[in-house]
Write a protein that holds these residues in place. Structure first.
Motif, PDB file in Angstrom:
ATOM      1  N   ILE A 140       0.836  -1.206   0.000  1.00 37.47           N
ATOM      2  CA  ILE A 140       0.000   0.000   0.000  1.00 37.47           C
ATOM      3  C   ILE A 140       0.870   1.256   0.000  1.00 37.47           C
ATOM      4  N   VAL A 141       1.889   1.270   0.847  1.00 36.52           N
ATOM      5  CA  VAL A 141       2.777   2.434   0.916  1.00 36.52           C
ATOM      6  C   VAL A 141       3.454   2.667  -0.430  1.00 36.52           C
ATOM      7  N   ALA A 142       3.883   1.583  -1.086  1.00 34.29           N
ATOM      8  CA  ALA A 142       4.553   1.718  -2.381  1.00 34.29           C
ATOM      9  C   ALA A 142       3.612   2.322  -3.421  1.00 34.29           C
ATOM     10  N   VAL A 143       2.369   1.861  -3.467  1.00 34.55           N
ATOM     11  CA  VAL A 143       1.398   2.405  -4.420  1.00 34.55           C
ATOM     12  C   VAL A 143       1.067   3.853  -4.075  1.00 34.55           C
ATOM     13  N   TYR A 144       0.920   4.145  -2.790  1.00 36.75           N
ATOM     14  CA  TYR A 144       0.612   5.514  -2.380  1.00 36.75           C
ATOM     15  C   TYR A 144       1.746   6.480  -2.743  1.00 36.75           C
ATOM     16  N   ILE A 145       2.979   6.051  -2.557  1.00 33.33           N
ATOM     17  CA  ILE A 145       4.115   6.918  -2.914  1.00 33.33           C
ATOM     18  C   ILE A 145       4.110   7.203  -4.406  1.00 33.33           C
ATOM     19  N   ALA A 146       3.840   6.156  -5.202  1.00 29.13           N
ATOM     20  CA  ALA A 146       3.782   6.351  -6.654  1.00 29.13           C
ATOM     21  C   ALA A 146       2.640   7.298  -7.021  1.00 29.13           C
ATOM     22  N   GLY A 147       1.499   7.164  -6.345  1.00 33.31           N
ATOM     23  CA  GLY A 147       0.378   8.043  -6.619  1.00 33.31           C
ATOM     24  C   GLY A 147       0.678   9.488  -6.282  1.00 33.31           C
ATOM     25  N   TYR A 148       1.272   9.699  -5.131  1.00 34.71           N
ATOM     26  CA  TYR A 148       1.606  11.063  -4.735  1.00 34.71           C
ATOM     27  C   TYR A 148       2.645  11.661  -5.683  1.00 34.71           C
ATOM     28  N   ALA A 149       3.549  10.812  -6.166  1.00 37.81           N
ATOM     29  CA  ALA A 149       4.611  11.296  -7.043  1.00 37.81           C
ATOM     30  C   ALA A 149       4.064  11.808  -8.374  1.00 37.81           C
ATOM     31  N   ILE A 150       2.978  11.202  -8.871  1.00 40.36           N
ATOM     32  CA  ILE A 150       2.444  11.658 -10.156  1.00 40.36           C
ATOM     33  C   ILE A 150       1.366  12.721  -9.980  1.00 40.36           C
ATOM     34  N   GLY A 151       1.088  13.109  -8.738  1.00 40.05           N
ATOM     35  CA  GLY A 151       0.196  14.233  -8.516  1.00 40.05           C
ATOM     36  C   GLY A 151      -1.134  13.935  -7.888  1.00 40.05           C
ATOM     37  N   VAL A 152      -1.353  12.723  -7.386  1.00 39.69           N
ATOM     38  CA  VAL A 152      -2.621  12.405  -6.725  1.00 39.69           C
ATOM     39  C   VAL A 152      -2.691  13.151  -5.403  1.00 39.69           C
ATOM     40  N   ARG A 153      -3.764  13.878  -5.196  1.00 37.70           N
ATOM     41  CA  ARG A 153      -3.974  14.609  -3.959  1.00 37.70           C
ATOM     42  C   ARG A 153      -5.402  14.333  -3.465  1.00 37.70           C
ATOM     43  N   MET A 154      -5.519  13.892  -2.231  1.00 40.15           N
ATOM     44  CA  MET A 154      -6.831  13.600  -1.653  1.00 40.15           C
ATOM     45  C   MET A 154      -6.846  14.084  -0.214  1.00 40.15           C
ATOM     46  N   ALA A 155      -8.038  14.144   0.356  1.00 41.76           N
ATOM     47  CA  ALA A 155      -8.163  14.488   1.769  1.00 41.76           C
ATOM     48  C   ALA A 155      -7.520  13.390   2.607  1.00 41.76           C
ATOM     49  N   PRO A 156      -6.929  13.742   3.755  1.00 39.42           N
ATOM     50  CA  PRO A 156      -6.226  12.744   4.571  1.00 39.42           C
ATOM     51  C   PRO A 156      -7.083  11.537   4.928  1.00 39.42           C
ATOM     52  N   HIS A 157      -8.365  11.752   5.220  1.00 37.55           N
ATOM     53  CA  HIS A 157      -9.189  10.623   5.638  1.00 37.55           C
ATOM     54  C   HIS A 157      -9.418   9.629   4.498  1.00 37.55           C
ATOM     55  N   ILE A 158      -9.344  10.095   3.239  1.00 41.65           N
ATOM     56  CA  ILE A 158      -9.517   9.185   2.106  1.00 41.65           C
ATOM     57  C   ILE A 158      -8.315   8.258   1.995  1.00 41.65           C
ATOM     58  N   TRP A 159      -7.107   8.807   2.190  1.00 39.63           N
ATOM     59  CA  TRP A 159      -5.897   7.977   2.177  1.00 39.63           C
ATOM     60  C   TRP A 159      -5.974   6.908   3.273  1.00 39.63           C
ATOM     61  N   VAL A 160      -6.363   7.324   4.463  1.00 36.89           N
ATOM     62  CA  VAL A 160      -6.357   6.409   5.610  1.00 36.89           C
ATOM     63  C   VAL A 160      -7.430   5.326   5.459  1.00 36.89           C
ATOM     64  N   ILE A 161      -8.645   5.733   5.138  1.00 37.29           N
ATOM     65  CA  ILE A 161      -9.739   4.762   5.019  1.00 37.29           C
ATOM     66  C   ILE A 161      -9.477   3.792   3.881  1.00 37.29           C
TER      67      ILE A 161
END
Length: 269
Positions: A140-161
Motif C-alpha cells: 500500500i505504501v509503495a502504491v501511495y508513494i507512486a500516486g503522490y509522485a504523479i500528482g494524486v492529492r486527496m483528503a487525509p481521511h480518504i488515504w487512511v480509510i
C-alpha cells in the motif's frame, strides 16, 4: 522400582505450551525474512501493482471524476480511483502468497515438524496472517508513494480509510490462500492462484469500472466489496452495507474452508 517411577516428581513429563501458543516476535521475524527472500513474491506484491498503476494512472491522471475539481486542485480524479484499486490489488497478492508458503511447507515436511513442537496451529496461522498484513502494508505504501509522485492529492481521511479497507479486506484473501495451500500441491499452487487473482481483480472492478453483464458477475466476487469500501470516501458514495456483507460472507466461507482443510491435513500425520 521401574525406570518411570524413578523419575523425580519435580520433573514434568508434560509438554508445556508457551505463551500465546508460541506466537512471538522471533517467529514473526523468521517468517518475514523467509518471505522477503522470495524475490518473485516481492516483485509481484510490490512492483507489479505500482507498475500497473503508473501505466494506467499516467494516462488518466488529468481526467477528473468531477470536472470542477481537477487533480491539480486536489480534487477527485480517475488516477486516485485507480490508485486505491491497485492498493487493494497489492494486498490481494501478498495475502494469497500465504497459501504458497503453506503448500511449500507441507511438501518439505516442515508442517509435520511444527506439529511436534509446542507451537499451536492457531499461532502458526496467526504468524502467516500477520506476515501477510505487514507485506500488504508495504505494498500500500509503495502504491501511495507512486500516486503522490504523479500528482494524486486527496483528503487525509480518504488515504487512511482506503488503506485500512485494503489491508483489512486482505484477510479474505489470506484465508483463500490458506485454503488453497492446504488443498493444492506446492508445484501447482501458484499456477492456480495466479489466474484466480487476475480473474477476481478483473471482475471485481479493480482495473476499470464494471458495467453491464460484467457488473452482474462482479458483485458476487469478494474483490468487488473490498474495492467499493476502499473507494467510497473518494467517490462520495454512501456506505454500502451489501459490500460489507459481501466481504464478511466470503471471509467466513474461506476461513471455514481453510479450517476444514487444515484438520484434514493434520489427520494424515
Amino acid at each position: 522400582m521401574s525406570a518411570v517411577s524413578s523419575i523425580p516428581e519435580s520433573i514434568s513429563t508434560e509438554r508445556r505450551v508457551p505463551p500465546l501458543g508460541g506466537f512471538n516476535l522471533t517467529l514473526l521475524g523468521i517468517e518475514m525474512k523467509r518471505r522477503l527472500r522470495n524475490r518473485r513474491n516481492v516483485v509481484f506484491a510490490m512492483i507489479l501493482p505500482v507498475a500497473m498503476f503508473l501505466i494506467i494512472g499516467l494516462q488518466v491522471k488529468d481526467t477528473p471524476l468531477d470536472p470542477s475539481h481537477p487533480i491539480s486542485a486536489g480534487g477527485q480524479s480517475v488516477a486516485s480511483y485507480i490508485m486505491l484499486s491497485m492498493a487493494v490489488y497489492g494486498c490481494m497478492i501478498t495475502a494469497t502468497s500465504a497459501g504458497g508458503a503453506v503448500a511449500i511447507e507441507r511438501s518439505m515436511g516442515w508442517s509435520r515438524q511444527l506439529r511436534l513442537t509446542p507451537l499451536s496451529p492457531v499461532a502458526n496461522i496467526a504468524v502467516k496472517i500477520v506476515g501477510a498484513l505487514v507485506l500488504g502494508a508495504i505494498a500500500i505504501v509503495a502504491v501511495y508513494i507512486a500516486g503522490y509522485a504523479i500528482g494524486v492529492r486527496m483528503a487525509p481521511h480518504i488515504w487512511v480509510i482506503g488503506a485500512l479497507a485494503a489491508l483489512l479486506g486482505s484477510l479474505v484473501f489470506t484465508a483463500l490462500g490458506l485454503l488453497v495451500g492446504y488443498l493444492v500441491p506446492s508445484e501447482n499452487v501458484m499456477q492456480f492462484m495466479g489466474p484466480a487473482i487476475a480473474f477476481l481483480a478483473l471482475f471485481g472492478g479493480l482495473f476499470f469500472p464494471l458495467d453491464g453483464w460484467m457488473k452482474q458477475v462482479g458483485v458476487w466476487t469478494p474483490t468487488y466489496g473490498i474495492g467499493e469500501i476502499a473507494r467510497a470516501p473518494l467517490t462520495g458514495a454512501d456506505f454500502n452495507w451489501l459490500s460489507l456483507a459481501n466481504v464478511a460472507l466470503w471471509l467466513a466461507i474461506f476461513t471455514v474452508g481453510a479450517a476444514l482443510a487444515f484438520r484434514r491435513d493434520t489427520k494424515r500425520v
